[in-house]
Design a protein around this motif. Structure first.
Motif, mmCIF file in Angstrom:
data_model
loop_
_atom_site.group_PDB
_atom_site.id
_atom_site.type_symbol
_atom_site.label_atom_id
_atom_site.label_comp_id
_atom_site.label_asym_id
_atom_site.label_seq_id
_atom_site.Cartn_x
_atom_site.Cartn_y
_atom_site.Cartn_z
ATOM 1 N N ALA A 8 0.859 -1.186 0.000
ATOM 2 C CA ALA A 8 0.000 0.000 0.000
ATOM 3 C C ALA A 8 0.894 1.235 0.000
ATOM 4 O O ALA A 8 2.034 1.195 0.463
ATOM 5 C CB ALA A 8 -0.886 -0.003 1.231
ATOM 6 N N PRO A 9 0.393 2.346 -0.501
ATOM 7 C CA PRO A 9 1.207 3.562 -0.490
ATOM 8 C C PRO A 9 1.443 4.055 0.932
ATOM 9 O O PRO A 9 0.620 3.839 1.824
ATOM 10 C CB PRO A 9 0.376 4.567 -1.297
ATOM 11 N N GLY A 10 2.570 4.706 1.134
ATOM 12 C CA GLY A 10 2.903 5.232 2.439
ATOM 13 C C GLY A 10 2.051 6.449 2.796
ATOM 14 O O GLY A 10 1.369 7.043 1.954
ATOM 15 N N TRP A 11 2.087 6.820 4.067
ATOM 16 C CA TRP A 11 1.284 7.940 4.565
ATOM 17 C C TRP A 11 1.595 9.232 3.814
ATOM 18 O O TRP A 11 0.705 9.995 3.468
ATOM 19 C CB TRP A 11 1.549 8.095 6.058
ATOM 20 N N ARG A 12 2.856 9.479 3.549
ATOM 21 C CA ARG A 12 3.256 10.724 2.891
ATOM 22 C C ARG A 12 2.872 10.762 1.411
ATOM 23 O O ARG A 12 2.817 11.824 0.818
ATOM 24 C CB ARG A 12 4.754 10.930 3.024
ATOM 25 N N GLU A 13 2.631 9.612 0.831
ATOM 26 C CA GLU A 13 2.285 9.555 -0.583
ATOM 27 C C GLU A 13 0.784 9.707 -0.829
ATOM 28 O O GLU A 13 0.346 9.751 -1.971
ATOM 29 C CB GLU A 13 2.774 8.237 -1.175
ATOM 30 N N LEU A 14 -0.004 9.752 0.244
ATOM 31 C CA LEU A 14 -1.461 9.832 0.097
ATOM 32 C C LEU A 14 -1.918 11.270 -0.110
ATOM 33 O O LEU A 14 -1.321 12.210 0.420
ATOM 34 C CB LEU A 14 -2.150 9.279 1.347
ATOM 35 N N ASP A 15 -3.010 11.408 -0.842
ATOM 36 C CA ASP A 15 -3.612 12.732 -0.977
ATOM 37 C C ASP A 15 -4.402 13.014 0.306
ATOM 38 O O ASP A 15 -4.661 12.109 1.097
ATOM 39 C CB ASP A 15 -4.516 12.792 -2.222
ATOM 40 N N PRO A 16 -4.781 14.284 0.568
ATOM 41 C CA PRO A 16 -5.449 14.621 1.835
ATOM 42 C C PRO A 16 -6.722 13.808 2.104
ATOM 43 O O PRO A 16 -6.967 13.410 3.246
ATOM 44 C CB PRO A 16 -5.766 16.104 1.680
ATOM 45 N N ALA A 17 -7.529 13.547 1.096
ATOM 46 C CA ALA A 17 -8.757 12.780 1.324
ATOM 47 C C ALA A 17 -8.434 11.347 1.757
ATOM 48 O O ALA A 17 -9.095 10.785 2.634
ATOM 49 C CB ALA A 17 -9.604 12.770 0.060
ATOM 50 N N ALA A 18 -7.415 10.750 1.155
ATOM 51 C CA ALA A 18 -7.027 9.388 1.526
ATOM 52 C C ALA A 18 -6.451 9.357 2.940
ATOM 53 O O ALA A 18 -6.660 8.395 3.679
ATOM 54 C CB ALA A 18 -6.012 8.843 0.533
ATOM 55 N N ARG A 19 -5.751 10.407 3.320
ATOM 56 C CA ARG A 19 -5.228 10.485 4.694
ATOM 57 C C ARG A 19 -6.369 10.529 5.697
ATOM 58 O O ARG A 19 -6.332 9.858 6.728
ATOM 59 C CB ARG A 19 -4.353 11.722 4.866
ATOM 60 N N VAL A 20 -7.387 11.316 5.393
ATOM 61 C CA VAL A 20 -8.536 11.429 6.296
ATOM 62 C C VAL A 20 -9.240 10.079 6.403
ATOM 63 O O VAL A 20 -9.618 9.646 7.495
ATOM 64 C CB VAL A 20 -9.504 12.535 5.809
#
Length: 101
Positions: A59-71
């Protein structure tokens, strides 16, 4: 009654009884250290499946996620934490003899 042959021959038992710790240490094969194994490691000599650190993560890392995916990921984590806390609380109150605050 039949006499069975011992599983280990007498000569082998005699050698076992005569051996000392030093003699065993001298005759035992030496396993190479991790550093020695790493320096002389060759992928062709490997037995089984070789782990390759160059494989991409699942899965992509936390820093590679867009803001919506982080939320979404944070909400999923907090939801699971809440469910765990509710289950632990219910389990604690369901046990007989455990005083509740």
């Amino acid at each position: 009654m039949t006499v069975r042959e011992p599983a280990v021959p007498e000569a082998e038992w005699g050698k076992f009884l005569r051996d000392t710790e030093e003699a065993i240490r001298r005759s035992a094969p030496r396993e190479p250290s991790a550093r020695e194994r790493a320096s002389g490691a060759d992928v062709d000599d490997a037995v089984g499946e070789v782990w390759c650190p160059e494989e991409p993560p699942a899965a992509p890392g936390w820093r590679e996620l867009d803001p919506a995916a982080r939320v979404r990921r944070l909400a999923r984590f907090l939801g699971m934490l809440t469910v765990l806390l509710v289950l632990l609380t219910l389990f604690r109150h369901a046990q007989p003899g455990v005083p509740s605050p």
